[in-house]
Write a protein that holds these residues in place. Structure first.
Motif, PDB file in Angstrom:
ATOM      1  N   TYR A  28      -9.174  13.641  -6.844  1.00 35.24           N
ATOM      2  CA  TYR A  28      -9.736  12.378  -6.352  1.00 35.24           C
ATOM      3  C   TYR A  28      -9.480  11.287  -7.386  1.00 35.24           C
ATOM      4  O   TYR A  28      -9.507  11.555  -8.595  1.00 35.24           O
ATOM      5  CB  TYR A  28     -11.249  12.483  -6.135  1.00 35.24           C
ATOM      6  N   THR A  80      -4.474   8.659   6.735  1.00 39.03           N
ATOM      7  CA  THR A  80      -5.050   7.480   6.081  1.00 39.03           C
ATOM      8  C   THR A  80      -6.011   6.760   7.013  1.00 39.03           C
ATOM      9  O   THR A  80      -5.824   6.734   8.226  1.00 39.03           O
ATOM     10  CB  THR A  80      -3.963   6.489   5.632  1.00 39.03           C
ATOM     11  N   ALA A  96      -6.425   9.474   2.328  1.00 35.19           N
ATOM     12  CA  ALA A  96      -6.735   8.252   1.586  1.00 35.19           C
ATOM     13  C   ALA A  96      -7.472   7.261   2.465  1.00 35.19           C
ATOM     14  O   ALA A  96      -7.135   7.086   3.635  1.00 35.19           O
ATOM     15  CB  ALA A  96      -5.455   7.618   1.046  1.00 35.19           C
ATOM     16  N   ASN A 128       0.821  -1.212   0.000  1.00 34.63           N
ATOM     17  CA  ASN A 128       0.000   0.000   0.000  1.00 34.63           C
ATOM     18  C   ASN A 128       0.855   1.262   0.000  1.00 34.63           C
ATOM     19  O   ASN A 128       0.533   2.238  -0.674  1.00 34.63           O
ATOM     20  CB  ASN A 128      -0.936  -0.004   1.218  1.00 34.63           C
ATOM     21  N   LEU A 164       0.935   4.168  -2.833  1.00 38.68           N
ATOM     22  CA  LEU A 164       0.728   5.595  -2.548  1.00 38.68           C
ATOM     23  C   LEU A 164       1.953   6.410  -2.957  1.00 38.68           C
ATOM     24  O   LEU A 164       1.821   7.509  -3.510  1.00 38.68           O
ATOM     25  CB  LEU A 164       0.419   5.793  -1.062  1.00 38.68           C
ATOM     26  N   VAL A 203      -2.546  14.782   1.687  1.00 38.40           N
ATOM     27  CA  VAL A 203      -3.125  13.563   1.128  1.00 38.40           C
ATOM     28  C   VAL A 203      -4.091  12.979   2.149  1.00 38.40           C
ATOM     29  O   VAL A 203      -3.770  12.903   3.338  1.00 38.40           O
ATOM     30  CB  VAL A 203      -2.032  12.509   0.818  1.00 38.40           C
ATOM     31  N   HIS A 217      -7.705   1.796  -3.175  1.00 36.82           N
ATOM     32  CA  HIS A 217      -7.486   3.086  -2.514  1.00 36.82           C
ATOM     33  C   HIS A 217      -8.468   4.123  -3.046  1.00 36.82           C
ATOM     34  O   HIS A 217      -8.566   4.313  -4.256  1.00 36.82           O
ATOM     35  CB  HIS A 217      -6.071   3.600  -2.794  1.00 36.82           C
ATOM     36  N   SER A 218      -9.152   4.774  -2.161  1.00 34.09           N
ATOM     37  CA  SER A 218      -9.948   5.954  -2.508  1.00 34.09           C
ATOM     38  C   SER A 218      -9.112   7.152  -2.051  1.00 34.09           C
ATOM     39  O   SER A 218      -8.942   7.375  -0.856  1.00 34.09           O
ATOM     40  CB  SER A 218     -11.290   5.889  -1.773  1.00 34.09           C
ATOM     41  N   VAL A 219      -8.552   7.883  -3.013  1.00 33.64           N
ATOM     42  CA  VAL A 219      -7.517   8.861  -2.691  1.00 33.64           C
ATOM     43  C   VAL A 219      -7.984  10.294  -2.949  1.00 33.64           C
ATOM     44  O   VAL A 219      -8.597  10.573  -3.980  1.00 33.64           O
ATOM     45  CB  VAL A 219      -6.251   8.618  -3.548  1.00 33.64           C
ATOM     46  N   ASN A 220      -7.693  11.152  -2.012  1.00 34.36           N
ATOM     47  CA  ASN A 220      -7.838  12.603  -2.206  1.00 34.36           C
ATOM     48  C   ASN A 220      -6.474  13.234  -2.004  1.00 34.36           C
ATOM     49  O   ASN A 220      -5.801  12.957  -1.008  1.00 34.36           O
ATOM     50  CB  ASN A 220      -8.835  13.180  -1.182  1.00 34.36           C
ATOM     51  N   VAL A 221      -6.045  14.047  -2.960  1.00 37.43           N
ATOM     52  CA  VAL A 221      -4.808  14.813  -2.799  1.00 37.43           C
ATOM     53  C   VAL A 221      -5.143  16.282  -3.013  1.00 37.43           C
ATOM     54  O   VAL A 221      -5.581  16.666  -4.109  1.00 37.43           O
ATOM     55  CB  VAL A 221      -3.721  14.378  -3.805  1.00 37.43           C
TER      56      VAL A 221
END
Lengths: 339, 339
Positions: free
Chosen positions: B296, B211, B165, B143, B147, B163, B224-228
């Motif tokens: 996203y 996270t 996530a 993981n 990332l 970040v 992964h549901s990611v927000n940056v």
């Protein structure tokens, strides 16, 4: 005391729960429930003492053949009712709207309908007043209800800059044997935003919110991984206490050792909840964390039941028979909401 | 050309894949693999032509009884090797450290070990140079690798504010029949942060990252549901193009109609990938979205294999036998990484 006469069109997952919840109230009674075809739920309606109406004329004889007694056709129920709760599958509610208009009966729709089916989208904690005396009201979906209950107190207390939530959704309900995924994790929808963010904005029009949805091989509950950027920086303990004060948020304490949806449902069964329903947001106290102004937490949402008390409150709103505080209290007392 | 002599201690999920990947390289060969006990994987090692060493002296005779030929004890392998890749279960790597020190053999550890086992935590795309000539290097977990590969180009190109996530983790690997959950969604850990955020900071010490982790009934991949939150506001198409340029990010195009981990693995099998491995981050192109400065996206991470090319690169780093660009290119070419 006059008892509000409530008709329920659709007697499936939501309809049967709303019927029982209405019957438990001190100020309303079920005038009848309507169903399109006979099955175990139709039989259950009659056994539970509800007058059963046929939703589709051409299929009325099917009930006869199944030995299930009908009280009449759905039109009669709509005419007799002070309010109709439409709990039909998504999209059918909109088709039924003209029927409710014909008899001038105020109607509640479920969250599966498009927002424009109704004059107002409803969550008791967030915007009860907007539904007072409205003719067509949409009770928002389980996930939107869960998010709205959480966001309302945070906005009032701290102000909200932005909400970012990942909704890890159950693939289907326990009885929906045809749904997936099996052993997969599926971004759904893969194209952002998921409909939940815009849907929450039907409750909080000026809210900044982005949501992502996935589906996983689970049936018991949805799980929300929530980030709320607040406009101030309370400590986590303070936020937790605020959430514990909310009557429809169950902040799961560490000592219970409840680690997921399975144990939550077990707990509901142990407590004798009808159908093991969890009407409250189930929010892990341990997960409530602050990093600067960023709040994070996990909450589980019971897709089959969290909108049930909201439907009951919406009945009082459209008939203007109680204010928000009074209605929520009455509903909670009658259902024994809150652990 | 001198061939780097690589010993692999531990021949399970990661070890066997690293062995095959090392063997595929033009500049290194497998001096041997070590295992604690005989099983189908030990048999496979011998069948694949690897010299098999016993990791625990007292259990050496078990191999004899199982009819599996040993080349010797693990100490001999460590002595002979230029580099050892420790692919033992989490925690065992730290126990083995003194063995590698005894023979003065540089060692790579896996992400299951605490960061302080090594001088440096490693991701080829992000910080290859820091591992050059290091004696003890930890290749971060699947993981964290996933990332880091994503964050590195975003930082370089746009700057990263923060970040956030949510890691929807597979409950166990396909062969781990004893692991759960079954039909549940479990916040794990329920107390924030999950270890992934701090672990990513071993690669990017000054990065702001929070996270959240969950476990679901899936075995194929993590999601992964990611927000940056970026420091600038590129449009989504531009970000997508940047990600498509990354050699270890597979941006899944819409036309493929791949909706989840199941179809990704199917695709890997169809393409003849060994063990249906997906060494790349699998990132849905459609999901790449910008809301203001908030990026996203969804990406799937194959927990069993994405660290494999990173281990190969780390071998070159600790032996200072290539720079980052050269090593990554060589590894990618040898494994045919990139769809």
């Amino acid at each position: 005391m006059y008892m509000l006469q409530v008709g329920i069109n659709g007697y499936g997952t939501i309809g049967k729960r709303v019927a029982d919840a209405v019957r438990a109230q001190p100020d309303m009674e079920v005038v009848g429930v309507a169903k399109t075809r006979p099955n175990f739920e139709a039989e259950g309606a009659v056994e539970n003492g509800y007058s059963l109406y046929a939703a589709i004329e051409e299929r009325a004889e099917l009930f006869d053949e199944a030995g299930i007694e009908l009280a009449g056709m759905v039109e009669e129920m709509v005419e007799e009712a002070d309010v109709v709760v439409d709990a039909c599958p998504s999209g059918i509610g909109a088709d039924n709207k003209s029927l409710y208009e014909e008899y001038d009966t105020p109607a509640l729709y479920q969250g599966g309908e498009d927002a424009d089916v109704a004059d107002v989208s409803f969550n008791a904690r967030a915007n009860y007043e907007e539904a007072v005396d409205a003719q067509h009201v949409r009770v928002v979906s389980c996930n939107t209800t869960g998010l709205s209950r959480l966001i309302a107190p945070l906005r009032e207390e701290y102000g909200v800059e932005k909400v970012r939530a990942t909704l890890v959704r159950r693939g289907g309900d326990p009885a929906q044997t045809g749904r997936g995924p099996i052993n997969d994790i599926v971004p759904n929808p893969v194209k952002l935003p998921s409909h939940h963010g815009p849907d929450v904005k039907t409750i909080f029009p000026d809210l900044a919110i982005d949501t992502l949805g996935l589906k996983v091989p689970a049936t018991l509950m949805h799980m929300h991984s929530v980030n709320v950027s607040l406009e101030s920086e309370p400590d986590a303990e303070e936020v937790r206490e605020l959430l514990e004060e909310q009557s429809r948020i169950f902040v799961v304490p560490e000592r219970m050792d409840i680690d997921g949806a399975g144990k939550l449902k077990e707990y509901a069964m142990d407590r004798g909840r009808p159908r093991a329903d969890l009407w409250e947001n189930c929010l892990w106290g341990e997960s409530v964390s602050m990093e600067g102004n960023d709040l994070y937490l996990f909450q589980a949402i019971h897709q089959e039941s969290d909108v049930v008390p909201e439907n009951v409150d919406a009945i009082r709103a459209v008939t203007n028979s109680a204010d928000a505080r009074e209605s929520i209290e009455t509903t909670n007392d009658a259902l024994e909401i809150g652990f």
